[in-house]
Design a protein around this motif. Sequence first.
Motif, PDB file in Angstrom:
ATOM      1  N   UNK A 212      49.714  81.968  15.016  1.00  0.00           N
ATOM      2  CA  UNK A 212      50.900  82.020  14.173  1.00  0.00           C
ATOM      3  C   UNK A 212      52.134  81.961  15.061  1.00  0.00           C
ATOM      4  N   UNK A 213      53.165  81.280  14.583  1.00  0.00           N
ATOM      5  CA  UNK A 213      54.412  81.161  15.336  1.00  0.00           C
ATOM      6  C   UNK A 213      55.572  81.035  14.361  1.00  0.00           C
ATOM      7  N   UNK A 214      56.744  81.485  14.798  1.00  0.00           N
ATOM      8  CA  UNK A 214      57.969  81.316  14.013  1.00  0.00           C
ATOM      9  C   UNK A 214      58.598  79.981  14.403  1.00  0.00           C
ATOM     10  N   UNK A 215      58.654  79.072  13.440  1.00  0.00           N
ATOM     11  CA  UNK A 215      59.201  77.741  13.701  1.00  0.00           C
ATOM     12  C   UNK A 215      60.725  77.712  13.565  1.00  0.00           C
ATOM     13  N   UNK A 216      61.258  78.572  12.707  1.00  0.00           N
ATOM     14  CA  UNK A 216      62.702  78.628  12.506  1.00  0.00           C
ATOM     15  C   UNK A 216      63.048  79.953  11.847  1.00  0.00           C
ATOM     16  N   UNK A 217      64.206  80.497  12.210  1.00  0.00           N
ATOM     17  CA  UNK A 217      64.698  81.727  11.578  1.00  0.00           C
ATOM     18  C   UNK A 217      66.148  81.498  11.172  1.00  0.00           C
ATOM     19  N   UNK A 218      66.422  81.583   9.877  1.00  0.00           N
ATOM     20  CA  UNK A 218      67.772  81.412   9.364  1.00  0.00           C
ATOM     21  C   UNK A 218      68.330  82.761   8.952  1.00  0.00           C
ATOM     22  N   UNK A 219      69.600  82.998   9.292  1.00  0.00           N
ATOM     23  CA  UNK A 219      70.251  84.265   8.967  1.00  0.00           C
ATOM     24  C   UNK A 219      71.314  84.062   7.900  1.00  0.00           C
ATOM     25  N   UNK A 220      71.604  85.135   7.193  1.00  0.00           N
ATOM     26  CA  UNK A 220      72.673  85.114   6.205  1.00  0.00           C
ATOM     27  C   UNK A 220      73.910  85.845   6.705  1.00  0.00           C
TER      28      UNK A 220
END
Length: 303
Positions: free
Chosen positions: A181-189
Motif C-alpha cells: 500500500x502507498x499514498x499516491x497523493x494527499x490533498x489538503x483543505x
Amino acid sequence: MSTSSCVLAGYTRPIIARGWHMKRWMGWVVFALLAWTACAGATDVRKTAEASMLVTGWIDVAPNGSVHDYTIDRVENVPSAVTDLIKKSVVGWKFHFDEPVDAMQRTKMYLRIKATPVDDQHESIAISGATFGDGGDAATDHVRYKDRQPPSYPHDAVESRVSGTVYLVVRVNRQGTVENVAAEQVNLNSYGRESQMRHFRDMLADASIEAAKKWTFKLPTTGKHTADPYWDVRVPVAYNLNVMGAPKQDTYGKWQVYIPGPRELVPWLKAEASMTSSPDTIPAGSISQANTSLHLTTALDGA
C-alpha cells in the motif's frame, strides 16, 4: 462541541455557480484559508487558492473508441458552466481498448473540475483529471471491501484544524489481504508554508497506510479478472472535521477548497495504470480498479 471523523479542458469566462458569482465565492475561499495561514505565516494565498468539484456519471464508448453518449449524475445539482465545459470536451474524446470489442461499452466516468482566478472579473475552469471504469460489469467482477476499519484522525491534525483526503493505491493478494500500500497523493483543505503542508500530508498518509495494512477484501468471482495474481485498487480516505450532531452536508455539484498535493510515484504500480488515471477523481468511500482496459488517448479538453 466539535468532533473529528475519518470516512472512508477548460475555458475562461465570467462564471455564475448556483446563485454565487465565482469571484465572490473565491473571496470566501481566501477568507477561510486565511484563518489558518495567519498563524502559519503563508503569503499570497489568493494566487494558490483553487476551487474544485468532483462530477460523476457514465460514458458510452463505441468499438472504434469514439464517444456515443454520456450522462452526468444529478445534473440538476451541477453548475451550467461545468456541464457546458464537459459537453464541449467530451465530443472530442477518443479511447483505446486493450482488446478489440464489438459492442458499445458503458462505464463509470469521474471528472475533477478545477476553477482558478484569472483576474478580478474572470475565472478559468478546466477538467484537471479523469478516471474511467472497466465497464458496467457485475459487482462480483471486481475487488470489493470485506473489512475496512477507518484510520484514526491524528491528534496534531485535529488540533490544527487540518482536513484533507489521502488517495491510496492498495495491492490485494489472492488471500484478500493487503500485499502493499502507498499514498499516491494527499490533498489538503488548508494552506500554509510548504514545510507545514508536507508535515500534515505525511501525517495523514501514514495514518491511512497503517490502517489499510489491516484491511481485507472480497476477490472477483466472475469476469475476466478472477485468475489475476493480484489486484491494484485506488482507495480515497477523507479526513473531515465535523460539528457533533450536525447533518452530513451534500457537497455534490458545489465548489470546495482544494489544495492538491504532489503526485507520488508508486514503484510497484504498472506505469500504464499510473499514467491513465487521476487519483483525486475517485469519490470518498469508493474503490476503483487501477488497471482498466479503457484508456483516453486525447487531451481532456477534447483537442
